[in-house]
Design an enzyme around this catalytic site. Structure first.
Site, PDB file in Angstrom:
ATOM      1  N   GLY A  31       0.800  -1.311   0.063  1.00  0.00           N
ATOM      2  CA  GLY A  31       0.000  -0.070   0.159  1.00  0.00           C
ATOM      3  C   GLY A  31       0.690   1.355  -0.004  1.00  0.00           C
ATOM      4  N   LEU A  33       0.413   3.592  -1.985  1.00  0.00           N
ATOM      5  CA  LEU A  33       1.086   3.546  -3.514  1.00  0.00           C
ATOM      6  C   LEU A  33       1.649   4.830  -4.024  1.00  0.00           C
ATOM      7  CD1 LEU A  33      -2.050   1.515  -4.436  1.00  0.00           C
ATOM      8  CD2 LEU A  33       0.206   0.676  -3.971  1.00  0.00           C
ATOM      9  N   HIS A  37       4.766   2.004  -7.982  1.00  0.00           N
ATOM     10  CA  HIS A  37       3.751   0.840  -8.108  1.00  0.00           C
ATOM     11  C   HIS A  37       2.792   1.144  -9.456  1.00  0.00           C
ATOM     12  CE1 HIS A  37       3.879   1.313  -3.592  1.00  0.00           C
ATOM     13  NE2 HIS A  37       4.247   0.132  -3.558  1.00  0.00           N
ATOM     14  N   GLN A  61       7.768  -9.203   8.128  1.00  0.00           N
ATOM     15  CA  GLN A  61       9.056  -9.055   7.388  1.00  0.00           C
ATOM     16  C   GLN A  61       9.817  -7.622   8.056  1.00  0.00           C
ATOM     17  OE1 GLN A  61       7.052  -8.175   3.421  1.00  0.00           O
ATOM     18  NE2 GLN A  61       8.479  -6.467   3.474  1.00  0.00           N
ATOM     19  N   LYS A 149      13.900  -1.132  -7.287  1.00  0.00           N
ATOM     20  CA  LYS A 149      14.376  -0.274  -5.749  1.00  0.00           C
ATOM     21  C   LYS A 149      14.701  -1.486  -4.942  1.00  0.00           C
ATOM     22  CE  LYS A 149      12.224   2.229  -2.882  1.00  0.00           C
ATOM     23  NZ  LYS A 149      12.805   1.518  -1.973  1.00  0.00           N
ATOM     24  N   GLN A 153      15.511  -7.862  -2.784  1.00  0.00           N
ATOM     25  CA  GLN A 153      14.292  -8.568  -2.675  1.00  0.00           C
ATOM     26  C   GLN A 153      13.970  -9.400  -3.949  1.00  0.00           C
ATOM     27  OE1 GLN A 153      10.555  -7.315  -0.940  1.00  0.00           O
ATOM     28  NE2 GLN A 153       9.980  -6.647  -2.770  1.00  0.00           N
ATOM     29  N   ARG A 187       7.766   5.043   1.766  1.00  0.00           N
ATOM     30  CA  ARG A 187       8.360   5.723   3.042  1.00  0.00           C
ATOM     31  C   ARG A 187       8.643   7.302   2.575  1.00  0.00           C
ATOM     32  NH1 ARG A 187      11.131   1.843   6.736  1.00  0.00           N
ATOM     33  NH2 ARG A 187      10.505  -0.151   5.829  1.00  0.00           N
TER      34      ARG A 187
HETATM   35  O1  PAF Z   1       8.146  -4.818  -1.684  1.00  0.00           O
HETATM   36  C1  PAF Z   1       7.274  -4.753  -1.085  1.00  0.00           C
HETATM   37  O2  PAF Z   1       6.434  -3.997  -0.954  1.00  0.00           O
HETATM   38  C2  PAF Z   1       7.043  -6.136  -0.092  1.00  0.00           C
HETATM   39  O3  PAF Z   1       8.356  -6.471   0.478  1.00  0.00           O
HETATM   40  C3  PAF Z   1       6.096  -7.154  -0.687  1.00  0.00           C
HETATM   41  C4  PAF Z   1       7.026  -7.749  -2.095  1.00  0.00           C
HETATM   42  C5  PAF Z   1       4.883  -6.727  -1.331  1.00  0.00           C
HETATM   43  C6  PAF Z   1       6.244  -8.210   0.207  1.00  0.00           C
HETATM   44  O4  PAF Z   1       5.512  -8.050   1.372  1.00  0.00           O
END
Ligand code: PAF
Length: 281
Positions: A31, A33, A37, A61, A149, A153, A187
């Protein structure tokens, strides 16, 4: 646009769509956004018959409960943006729906998770791995979209897809930046105007680091200069590292390899930001 909160409801809708041959794209988000996104959603809409955007702030996480509590959230603005983007389905489950009980599964991705973000955020990638696996199983997308970014991940999720045979094609979309070069991030919404200005030093440092490395300046010197620039701009540098994205290891010297990136993380007004650039040879 359908707004769905229950896993079973989402599965039922998607089973019907798949039954008539529709392809599904998934954009997982937490979210708050922004245009970054939006670029993922647009790409998914171009490449799939149906785009699902998930909005779920994944508690497992976060290694710091304050960071979780402070994570920005604005469902009303998000829904407006999703409607304007003509997304087909928003999946916004409650925490209880995703985790009726605390999950016992832990994931490690060593050595991918032992450097950079993994070194500073305990269990972060385990939590990402668990929730992304759940979303993949719930949605069963043909393609899933992530932003560059969060480069580490993305590389970890790529490994997860390979290791666990998820039949999903991953797409890594370029970083979207504001006019001053600041990488868009949820953020950023928590930064003051002054903080936004200060944060632009991160992308300037990345450009400077790329140029100096190509000129042959030792990486130790580049890191020192980066730390000084951060201090001058009230940014608390956590790391700046040169990495080989193929091997996913830190580099001690620059030799003009292929698959190089420079990654940076730092705090501006106590808010942790990350950024990176892929080095073009
Ligand atoms: O990158 C993110 O916003 C989060 O780490 C994800 C991939 C939605 C997992 O919670």
């Amino acid at each position: 646009m359908l707004f769905i909160k229950k896993i079973e409801d989402l599965k039922a809708v998607l089973t019907t769509k798949r039954g008539v041959g529709k392809t599904v794209g998934l954009v997982p988000t937490m979210g708050a956004l922004h245009q970054g996104h939006l670029s993922l959603m647009e790409r998914s809409s171009q490449e799939n018959d149906c785009t699902v955007v998930s909005i779920f702030v994944n508690p497992i996480q976060f290694n710091n409960s304050q960071d979780l509590d402070n994570y920005p959230s604005n469902m009303v603005a998000d829904v407006k943006m999703l409607e304007a983007a003509k997304v087909d389905i928003v999946f916004a489950p409650a925490r209880q729906e995703v985790y009726p009980k605390s999950p016992l599964t832990r994931m490690t991705f060593s050595p991918l998770d032992s450097i950079l973000e993994g070194a500073f955020r305990d269990n972060h990638f385990s939590g990402v791995g668990v929730v992304v696996s759940k979303l993949f199983n719930i949605v069963g997308p043909n393609k899933a979209y992530f932003g560059q970014k969060d480069l580490q991940q993305y590389l970890i999720i790529k490994q997860l897809v390979t290791d666990l045979n998820f039949p999903i094609e991953l797409v890594c979309a370029p970083i979207v930046r504001d006019d001053n070069g600041l990488a868009l991030s949820s953020r950023n919404q928590r930064l003051s105007d002054k903080g936004i200005k200060q944060a632009t030093v991160l992308s300037r440092i990345l450009k400077m680091a790329e140029q100096k490395a190509k000129e042959g300046v030792p990486l130790t010197q580049i890191k020192k200069d980066a730390a000084e620039l951060c201090t001058d701009n009230n940014v608390q540098l956590e790391y700046i590292e040169f990495i080989d994205t193929g091997e996913f290891c830190l580099l001690k010297e620059y030799k003009g390899y292929h698959n190089l990136a420079i990654c940076i993380a730092g705090y501006v007004e106590d808010i942790r930001l990350i950024d990176n650039i892929l080095i073009q040879e």
